[in-house]
Design a protein around this motif. Structure first.
Motif, PDB file in Angstrom:
ATOM      1  N   GLN A 164       0.830  -1.210   0.000  1.00 43.09           N
ATOM      2  CA  GLN A 164       0.000   0.000   0.000  1.00 43.09           C
ATOM      3  C   GLN A 164       0.867   1.264   0.000  1.00 43.09           C
ATOM      4  OE1 GLN A 164      -3.021  -0.190  -0.596  1.00 43.09           O
ATOM      5  NE2 GLN A 164      -4.074  -1.850   0.446  1.00 43.09           N
ATOM      6  N   THR A 165       2.046   1.174   0.571  1.00 42.62           N
ATOM      7  CA  THR A 165       2.925   2.344   0.606  1.00 42.62           C
ATOM      8  C   THR A 165       3.720   2.494  -0.691  1.00 42.62           C
ATOM      9  OG1 THR A 165       3.192   1.867   2.946  1.00 42.62           O
ATOM     10  CG2 THR A 165       4.673   3.514   2.035  1.00 42.62           C
ATOM     11  N   PHE A 166       4.143   1.363  -1.252  1.00 40.64           N
ATOM     12  CA  PHE A 166       5.127   1.449  -2.342  1.00 40.64           C
ATOM     13  C   PHE A 166       4.638   0.990  -3.719  1.00 40.64           C
ATOM     14  CE2 PHE A 166       7.921   1.464   1.395  1.00 40.64           C
ATOM     15  CZ  PHE A 166       8.719   2.552   1.077  1.00 40.64           C
ATOM     16  N   ALA A 167       3.342   0.656  -3.849  1.00 39.63           N
ATOM     17  CA  ALA A 167       2.880   0.164  -5.149  1.00 39.63           C
ATOM     18  C   ALA A 167       3.098   1.226  -6.227  1.00 39.63           C
ATOM     19  CB  ALA A 167       1.411  -0.203  -5.061  1.00 39.63           C
ATOM     20  N   LEU A 168       3.611   0.774  -7.360  1.00 36.98           N
ATOM     21  CA  LEU A 168       3.874   1.700  -8.465  1.00 36.98           C
ATOM     22  C   LEU A 168       2.736   1.646  -9.468  1.00 36.98           C
ATOM     23  CD1 LEU A 168       7.617   0.898  -9.126  1.00 36.98           C
ATOM     24  CD2 LEU A 168       6.699   2.958  -8.068  1.00 36.98           C
ATOM     25  N   GLY A 169       2.569   2.726 -10.198  1.00 36.81           N
ATOM     26  CA  GLY A 169       1.478   2.804 -11.148  1.00 36.81           C
ATOM     27  C   GLY A 169       1.723   2.017 -12.417  1.00 36.81           C
ATOM     28  N   GLY A 170       0.744   2.053 -13.301  1.00 32.78           N
ATOM     29  CA  GLY A 170       0.898   1.395 -14.593  1.00 32.78           C
ATOM     30  C   GLY A 170       0.103   0.125 -14.699  1.00 32.78           C
ATOM     31  N   GLY A 171      -0.415  -0.137 -15.879  1.00 36.55           N
ATOM     32  CA  GLY A 171      -1.115  -1.410 -16.094  1.00 36.55           C
ATOM     33  C   GLY A 171      -2.588  -1.327 -15.752  1.00 36.55           C
ATOM     34  N   ASN A 172      -3.302  -2.255 -16.310  1.00 35.93           N
ATOM     35  CA  ASN A 172      -4.731  -2.319 -16.070  1.00 35.93           C
ATOM     36  C   ASN A 172      -5.009  -3.238 -14.897  1.00 35.93           C
ATOM     37  OD1 ASN A 172      -7.143  -1.359 -16.941  1.00 35.93           O
ATOM     38  ND2 ASN A 172      -6.816  -2.055 -19.039  1.00 35.93           N
ATOM     39  N   SER A 173      -6.133  -3.049 -14.241  1.00 39.10           N
ATOM     40  CA  SER A 173      -6.488  -3.967 -13.172  1.00 39.10           C
ATOM     41  C   SER A 173      -7.974  -4.296 -13.331  1.00 39.10           C
ATOM     42  CB  SER A 173      -6.235  -3.308 -11.826  1.00 39.10           C
ATOM     43  OG  SER A 173      -7.220  -2.349 -11.573  1.00 39.10           O
ATOM     44  N   ASP A 174      -8.481  -5.094 -12.420  1.00 38.07           N
ATOM     45  CA  ASP A 174      -9.901  -5.442 -12.470  1.00 38.07           C
ATOM     46  C   ASP A 174     -10.763  -4.185 -12.476  1.00 38.07           C
ATOM     47  OD1 ASP A 174      -9.246  -8.031 -12.411  1.00 38.07           O
ATOM     48  OD2 ASP A 174      -9.970  -8.465 -10.376  1.00 38.07           O
ATOM     49  N   LYS A 179      -2.477   3.592 -10.178  1.00 41.60           N
ATOM     50  CA  LYS A 179      -1.559   4.721 -10.001  1.00 41.60           C
ATOM     51  C   LYS A 179      -0.584   4.421  -8.864  1.00 41.60           C
ATOM     52  CE  LYS A 179      -4.135   8.389 -12.025  1.00 41.60           C
ATOM     53  NZ  LYS A 179      -4.898   9.600 -11.883  1.00 41.60           N
ATOM     54  N   SER A 180       0.522   5.130  -8.860  1.00 39.96           N
ATOM     55  CA  SER A 180       1.500   4.947  -7.779  1.00 39.96           C
ATOM     56  C   SER A 180       0.917   5.478  -6.473  1.00 39.96           C
ATOM     57  CB  SER A 180       2.768   5.743  -8.072  1.00 39.96           C
ATOM     58  OG  SER A 180       3.412   5.236  -9.192  1.00 39.96           O
ATOM     59  N   GLY A 181       1.406   4.905  -5.372  1.00 37.30           N
ATOM     60  CA  GLY A 181       1.058   5.457  -4.067  1.00 37.30           C
ATOM     61  C   GLY A 181       1.633   6.853  -3.952  1.00 37.30           C
ATOM     62  N   PRO A 182       1.037   7.709  -3.128  1.00 41.73           N
ATOM     63  CA  PRO A 182       1.508   9.101  -3.067  1.00 41.73           C
ATOM     64  C   PRO A 182       2.969   9.239  -2.633  1.00 41.73           C
ATOM     65  CG  PRO A 182      -0.179   8.668  -1.386  1.00 41.73           C
ATOM     66  CD  PRO A 182      -0.154   7.486  -2.295  1.00 41.73           C
ATOM     67  N   SER A 183       3.506   8.218  -1.964  1.00 44.82           N
ATOM     68  CA  SER A 183       4.898   8.330  -1.503  1.00 44.82           C
ATOM     69  C   SER A 183       5.773   7.222  -2.073  1.00 44.82           C
ATOM     70  CB  SER A 183       4.935   8.254   0.023  1.00 44.82           C
ATOM     71  OG  SER A 183       4.044   9.174   0.578  1.00 44.82           O
ATOM     72  N   ALA A 184       5.285   6.558  -3.112  1.00 47.49           N
ATOM     73  CA  ALA A 184       5.941   5.318  -3.542  1.00 47.49           C
ATOM     74  C   ALA A 184       7.320   5.497  -4.158  1.00 47.49           C
ATOM     75  CB  ALA A 184       5.041   4.594  -4.522  1.00 47.49           C
ATOM     76  N   GLN A 345      12.687   2.636  -3.013  1.00 50.89           N
ATOM     77  CA  GLN A 345      12.924   1.884  -4.238  1.00 50.89           C
ATOM     78  C   GLN A 345      13.219   2.860  -5.365  1.00 50.89           C
ATOM     79  OE1 GLN A 345       9.238  -0.166  -4.950  1.00 50.89           O
ATOM     80  NE2 GLN A 345       8.038   1.692  -4.970  1.00 50.89           N
ATOM     81  N   SER A 346      13.899   2.333  -6.371  1.00 54.96           N
ATOM     82  CA  SER A 346      14.139   3.143  -7.552  1.00 54.96           C
ATOM     83  C   SER A 346      13.284   2.544  -8.655  1.00 54.96           C
ATOM     84  CB  SER A 346      15.610   3.062  -7.916  1.00 54.96           C
ATOM     85  OG  SER A 346      15.805   3.583  -9.199  1.00 54.96           O
ATOM     86  N   ASN A 347      12.616   3.399  -9.396  1.00 49.58           N
ATOM     87  CA  ASN A 347      11.779   2.840 -10.455  1.00 49.58           C
ATOM     88  C   ASN A 347      12.013   3.545 -11.761  1.00 49.58           C
ATOM     89  OD1 ASN A 347       9.095   4.636 -11.225  1.00 49.58           O
ATOM     90  ND2 ASN A 347      10.120   5.245  -9.345  1.00 49.58           N
ATOM     91  N   ASN A 348      11.720   2.810 -12.814  1.00 52.82           N
ATOM     92  CA  ASN A 348      11.819   3.381 -14.139  1.00 52.82           C
ATOM     93  C   ASN A 348      10.555   2.981 -14.870  1.00 52.82           C
ATOM     94  OD1 ASN A 348      12.497   4.299 -16.608  1.00 52.82           O
ATOM     95  ND2 ASN A 348      14.148   2.845 -16.985  1.00 52.82           N
ATOM     96  N   LYS A 349       9.736   3.942 -15.161  1.00 52.07           N
ATOM     97  CA  LYS A 349       8.461   3.702 -15.853  1.00 52.07           C
ATOM     98  C   LYS A 349       7.695   2.557 -15.201  1.00 52.07           C
ATOM     99  CE  LYS A 349      10.190   5.340 -20.262  1.00 52.07           C
ATOM    100  NZ  LYS A 349      11.644   5.225 -20.140  1.00 52.07           N
ATOM    101  N   ALA A 350       7.436   2.712 -13.920  1.00 48.42           N
ATOM    102  CA  ALA A 350       6.625   1.752 -13.160  1.00 48.42           C
ATOM    103  C   ALA A 350       7.262   0.376 -13.019  1.00 48.42           C
ATOM    104  CB  ALA A 350       5.233   1.634 -13.750  1.00 48.42           C
ATOM    105  N   LYS A 351       8.527   0.259 -13.395  1.00 47.88           N
ATOM    106  CA  LYS A 351       9.230  -1.002 -13.110  1.00 47.88           C
ATOM    107  C   LYS A 351      10.171  -0.725 -11.951  1.00 47.88           C
ATOM    108  CE  LYS A 351      11.436  -1.779 -16.871  1.00 47.88           C
ATOM    109  NZ  LYS A 351      11.104  -0.632 -17.725  1.00 47.88           N
ATOM    110  N   ILE A 352      10.218  -1.640 -11.006  1.00 48.24           N
ATOM    111  CA  ILE A 352      11.146  -1.439  -9.898  1.00 48.24           C
ATOM    112  C   ILE A 352      12.543  -1.815 -10.379  1.00 48.24           C
ATOM    113  CG2 ILE A 352      11.758  -2.123  -7.564  1.00 48.24           C
ATOM    114  CD1 ILE A 352       8.849  -2.806  -7.099  1.00 48.24           C
ATOM    115  N   GLU A 353      13.484  -0.896 -10.184  1.00 52.71           N
ATOM    116  CA  GLU A 353      14.876  -1.195 -10.556  1.00 52.71           C
ATOM    117  C   GLU A 353      15.582  -1.880  -9.389  1.00 52.71           C
ATOM    118  OE1 GLU A 353      16.676   1.185 -13.508  1.00 52.71           O
ATOM    119  OE2 GLU A 353      14.924   0.013 -14.132  1.00 52.71           O
ATOM    120  N   TYR A 354      15.393  -1.324  -8.220  1.00 51.72           N
ATOM    121  CA  TYR A 354      15.963  -1.934  -7.014  1.00 51.72           C
ATOM    122  C   TYR A 354      15.290  -1.323  -5.802  1.00 51.72           C
ATOM    123  CZ  TYR A 354      18.716   2.394  -6.940  1.00 51.72           C
ATOM    124  OH  TYR A 354      19.101   3.707  -6.925  1.00 51.72           O
ATOM    125  N   TRP A 355      15.409  -2.001  -4.663  1.00 49.86           N
ATOM    126  CA  TRP A 355      14.975  -1.392  -3.417  1.00 49.86           C
ATOM    127  C   TRP A 355      16.167  -1.419  -2.495  1.00 49.86           C
ATOM    128  CZ3 TRP A 355      12.885  -5.763  -5.553  1.00 49.86           C
ATOM    129  CH2 TRP A 355      13.280  -6.965  -4.981  1.00 49.86           C
TER     130      TRP A 355
END
Lengths: 508, 172
Positions: A164-174, A179-184, A345-355
């Protein structure tokens, strides 16, 4: 059927000062915070999220602090046990991880779709950034996507909060686009006290009365309706408890038949955040020429090279938690936070690069009146400036080696050649350990010139060794390599001379 | 090694034939022209080290070839002399020739050195230093080649290259 109440069940991983570890419920963690050294989990994302979760509980239980005076009382007397117990008792029904009406941090009534007569659940790894999922691959993780198995409830809730804190945006869901979390995406900073009590109080920034009244965490709210979530819910942040318990994703666990473990869940978009420019007390900020105030994020370069951004000064871009910790400990210096952890975490276009989690010594001199930020910024600038000469030398070497006479290599060729030269990365990684030493040197009585002297010597020696290593690796090459090498060394030699002069000045 | 050139200078003052013989020796593989033996052999101490012996003969020949009556100026290293020559001539040929020289294997060395020294007839050259460098020519670390290159490039004015501007994203 109610199962696993977070108030008493063991799920928060803690370490005691004697090194023993245990898992505790919310109540014991808060009431025994003076006896606990730290919250520790293999995942930095879990550690950061758990701190934020406990802070949200505290804001509500203590109905404050509303100002610095209240914060000082908390720091002096500790957390009031009755208030915490009373609050948790009042909201006890909202802390069941499994419940028909109020499953903690989940969306009740969220039902799986049916496909070919079968209900479609997803494996629990969908919410765990640290594990392979159907749309994210993690190196060295051997959990099978189709056979992820079961995890105990305690682990499930930790992943739930981190997600809930770190989810990144992108992609379709049910429901909708996610969207990314406000502090992700930003780096979170937590000053560490000698005990968990201090750590929590350091980060408990006063909130004013009006904000506190409307600052409702997720467990006190009526669950968002499925219809609203499906339409794409969006709202503004009301306060820190709200922010620290944001519903970034709609999740529902499917409790396994054993009543203890979770293997499957439902996972969709949650509530988007419409607040622009909200200030997170755990973030450090920088001013971007075009986009204004931006939180510091993990980049390719080590965070230590931006360490000055963690230290308070009149620009107030530093994390509020550090300023707050410094203010609180002004009268009790022995409780000054010795270190600060930096997580995210570091992300690039909603992909996690590393945490990552990094730990720094917090300069003790911050507690005094000196402008440590300016001093440390100067040291880091020195290092950047010196590295430029190394960079220029490497670039010149790359260009001359590739050109072998009259050919003009393209900029891209030069850059890719430079990437495989170890000199620059070696320079930074060597200086990093020196930097940690320097931070420990920043005691109240240490003279800043003496520290700079020590730092410049380290920078000079590192530059010298970096170039020497590079020279040794190519000086046995052919004449073109030797030519490129000796033509390149000018900037390094000039910088070494400059450094020597500067060091000599500081010596006298 | 020390004093070898002084020794040759001394012989040269007494006997004008010395230079002619040594010059002639350049037409042969170093150390194979018997008439040159009396002038060089006293200086070759280590008989088991053929490289050392050959380099003494080579340098003696080059010295004789380069010798001019009343040559003035402080002797300079080969790299430095090449740099001065290149700057005066303005052509990049000298640099290419110099690069070829640095890459020379033992078989090519005599020929390339001879060409280079011929080019530098106006320059006073430090033959002691040349000999010293040549003795370590086959060193694994290529110290001689590196030091000659350093002599050359430190004494040459760099071309009008603009130094690259550093971009933040590249500066990692």
């Amino acid at each position: 059927m109610r199962r696993f109440n977070l108030i008493e069940e063991k799920w928060i991983p803690v370490r005691f000062p004697d090194g023993t570890r245990d898992e505790l419920g919310i109540r014991d963690t808060l009431l025994r915070s003076r006896e606990i050294a730290a919250i520790e989990d293999p995942s930095p994302l879990v550690v950061a999220a758990l701190h934020r979760f406990l802070l949200a509980v505290l804001y509500r239980a203590l109905e404050g602090p509303m100002d610095i005076e209240q914060a000082k009382v908390l720091f002096r007397d500790g957390l009031p046990g009755e208030k915490i117990t009373g609050y948790l008792e009042k909201w006890r029904n909202r802390f069941w991880l499994f419940d028909e009406k109020y499953p903690f941090y989940q969306v009740p009534g969220y039902e799986p779709k049916e496909e070919k007569g079968k209900k479609k659940w997803r494996p629990w790894i969908a919410m765990a950034a640290e594990h392979n999922a159907d749309n994210a691959k993690v190196l060295f993780d051997h959990i099978e996507i189709t056979g992820a198995g079961l995890i105990p409830s305690s682990k499930a809730v930790r992943f739930l909060i981190a997600c809930q804190t770190f989810a990144l945006g992108g992609g379709n869901s049910d429901f909708n686009y996610t969207k990314s979390g406000p502090s992700a995406t930003s780096v979170m900073i937590v000053p560490l006290g000698m005990t968990l009590l201090d750590t929590l109080v350091f980060s408990l920034i006063p909130e004013n009365r009006e904000v506190l009244q409307v600052d409702i965490p997720v467990w006190e709210r009526e669950p968002d309706s499925i219809t609203l979530l499906q339409q794409g819910a969006e709202r503004a942040i009301n306060g820190l408890a709200d922010l620290y318990s944001w519903r970034t994703r709609s999740i529902r666990f499917n409790l396994h038949a054993d009543g203890l473990t979770v293997g499957e869940l439902l996972f969709a978009s949650g509530v988007a955040c419409s607040s622009q420019n909200h200030v997170d007390p755990m973030f450090a900020y920088r001013i971007d020429d075009k986009r204004g105030k931006l939180p510091i994020q993990f980049r390719d370069r080590g965070l230590w090279r931006d360490f000055d951004s963690l230290l308070p000064d009149e620009s107030h871009l530093a994390p509020q938690v550090i300023e707050h910790a410094t203010t609180l400990t002004r009268s009790e210096r022995e409780r000054f936070p010795r270190s600060v952890i930096v997580l995210g975490q570091s992300n690039n276009k909603a992909k996690i690069e590393y945490w990552r989690m990094e730990c720094f010594a917090l300069p003790e001199a911050l507690a005094g009146e000196r402008f440590i930020r300016t001093e440390i910024k100067q040291l880091l600038e020195d290092a950047e400036d010196v590295q430029k000469s190394l960079w220029m030398a490497c670039r010149s070497f790359a260009r001359d080696l590739l050109s072998r006479g009259d050919r003009k290599p393209t900029g891209k060729d030069i850059s890719s050649f430079m990437e495989q030269m170890p000199a620059n990365s070696w320079y930074w990684s060597t200086l990093e350990s020196n930097f940690h030493d320097i931070l420990r040197e920043y005691t109240l009585d240490r003279d800043s010139d003496a520290i700079r002297y020590q730092w410049l010597k380290a920078v000079r020696d590192t530059l010298k060794s970096a170039w020497r290593q590079h020279s040794a690796s190519v000086s046995t090459g052919d004449a073109w390599a030797i030519r490129a090498l000796v033509k390149a060394e000018g900037p390094v030699l000039r910088k070494l001379k400059e450094l020597n002069d500067e060091i000599k000045k500081l010596e006298t | 090694m020390n004093g070898f050139i002084k020794w040759l200078e001394g012989l040269n003052e007494k006997d004008t034939k010395v230079r002619a013989v040594l010059r002639r020796s350049l037409a042969f593989d170093p150390g194979t022209y018997v008439p040159a033996y009396p002038y060089v052999e006293p200086f070759v101490k280590d008989e088991d080290n053929p490289w050392r012996r050959e380099m003494h003969y080579l340098v003696a020949g080059l010295w004789a070839m380069h010798w001019r009556e009343g040559q003035k100026g402080k002797p300079t290293s080969l790299g430095q002399a090449c740099a001065t020559y290149q700057m005066a001539s303005g052509s990049t040929n000298t640099e290419n020739r110099f690069i070829n020289l640095l890459d020379a294997d033992p078989d090519q060395l005599t020929h390339r050195l001879r060409q280079t020294i011929a080019l530098l007839k106006e320059h006073s050259i430090d033959f002691d230093a040349l000999l010293k460098g040549l003795l370590y020519w086959n060193d694994d670390q290529k110290r001689t080649q590196n030091s000659w290159a350093r002599d050359f490039y430190r004494n040459i004015k760099h071309e009008n290259e603009t130094e690259p501007t550093i971009k933040e994203e590249e500066n990692k």
